[in-house]
Design a protein around this motif. Structure first.
Motif, mmCIF file in Angstrom:
data_model
loop_
_atom_site.group_PDB
_atom_site.id
_atom_site.type_symbol
_atom_site.label_atom_id
_atom_site.label_comp_id
_atom_site.label_asym_id
_atom_site.label_seq_id
_atom_site.Cartn_x
_atom_site.Cartn_y
_atom_site.Cartn_z
ATOM 1 N N THR A 178 0.806 -1.222 0.000
ATOM 2 C CA THR A 178 0.000 0.000 0.000
ATOM 3 C C THR A 178 0.839 1.271 0.000
ATOM 4 N N GLU A 191 -10.767 3.834 -4.272
ATOM 5 C CA GLU A 191 -9.379 3.662 -4.687
ATOM 6 C C GLU A 191 -8.761 4.990 -5.106
ATOM 7 N N CYS A 207 -13.154 -0.339 3.441
ATOM 8 C CA CYS A 207 -13.976 -0.858 2.343
ATOM 9 C C CYS A 207 -15.207 -1.571 2.874
#
Length: 323
Positions: free
Chosen positions: A204, A237, A303
């Motif tokens: 990430t 995203e 999420c």
């Protein structure tokens, strides 16, 4: 109030223009006041420096609070801030964060406002020529430095060590007043393309550029005994500044971690930007791996929050109400 308009593909752009206008006017208001306050520094009074320092910080905080009010109450944007971050205005802190969007700045300042002193950020010396903004940040004590690449130093050896000299000079103000320094250690915003180009070993994060942190520790020995690391994540995203202005940002999450420096880093003969930089970079890269794992778990949680049946915005507001 404007949340219903944000659902329309056409009207949301009008909301974005209105939001941008409000943000711009808000900047001009407080920047102008900072310049007026700076005139007091011309007076031969001993109290002037401390008074201006205090009032400038209040202007900074008021700018952040006004922005946050607009985002929350007019656009329905949700900041899921870390309630565990303890308030501390007496000490200086070295702050780091991952960098995914220009929204990060507003999110991080919302987290810090009222809990820690709002941070100063290292700026390129060329930015001082920005009308009003450049001079305002100079008045506020944002360190403005010029970095030299390895190629420049190779061609002009006399530039070697000048980075450290300019960093020390820029940090002199931090010896007089408690202040916080912020660094986006990746050096640029995260994108999948940059991640692939770097062949980053992290899931990430981009590879850290921790040289700036090393220079700060070298310039201010004994001034910091820990880092405060912020993980910033979004359920979508891609999250641009325009998404924020148009109310398309549903939720954003901040989680803070206090990271003590190893005892050897605090010794007077330790030089993270000099002879001991290999040890410092090894330690920092190991920590970056831990941060990557925590951020991945945080993003997965975000999420799940967005996909919950009650909707991300309502869910976030319920959480903040409980806090």
């Amino acid at each position: 109030m404007l949340q219903s308009l944000c659902r329309s593909p056409l009207l949301c752009h009008l909301v974005g223009v209105l939001s941008f206008t409000v943000i711009a006017l808000n900047v001009m208001l407080w920047v102008s006041l900072i310049h007026i306050l700076a005139l007091l520094l011309l007076l031969p009074f001993s109290w002037a420096n401390q008074f201006v320092e205090t009032q400038v910080n209040r202007c900074f905080s008021a700018w952040v609070s006004t922005n946050e009010w607009w985002f929350r109450h007019m656009l329905g944007v949700c900041w899921d801030l870390d309630p565990q971050l303890q308030s501390d205005f007496q000490q200086s802190h070295l702050l780091i964060a991952n960098h995914r969007s220009w929204v990060d700045v507003f999110l991080l300042l919302a987290q810090l406002n009222g809990r820690l002193r709002l941070p100063r950020v290292f700026m390129k010396s060329s930015l001082r020529w920005l009308p009003l903004i450049g001079s305002a940040t100079y008045i506020m004590g944002f360190p403005q430095v010029k970095r030299y690449s390895k190629e420049q130093i190779a061609n002009k050896p006399h530039l070697a060590g000048k980075d450290l000299h300019t960093t020390r000079k820029a940090c002199e103000r931090f010896k007089r007043y408690p202040n916080n320094l912020l660094s986006f250690v990746e050096g640029t915003r995260f994108t999948a393309k940059k991640h692939q180009h770097q062949q980053s070993p992290y899931q990430t994060l981009l590879k850290p550029r921790s040289g700036g942190i090393a220079y700060v520790l070298e310039a201010l020995p004994g001034h910091f005994d820990h880092l405060v690391d912020f993980n910033l994540s979004y359920p979508q995203e891609n999250c641009s500044f325009w998404d924020l202005l148009t109310g398309q940002l549903t939720c954003a999450t901040v989680r803070a971690t206090k990271v003590p420096f190893p005892a050897t880093f605090l010794q007077s003969d330790f030089h993270p930007a000099g002879k001991d930089k290999a040890a410092f970079f090894t330690w920092f890269n190991q920590y970056w791996t831990e941060k990557d794992q925590r951020l991945l778990a945080q993003q997965q949680e975000a999420c799940l929050l967005e996909s919950s049946q009650n909707g991300a915005i309502n869910e976030c507001h319920d959480q903040n109400a409980e806090k």
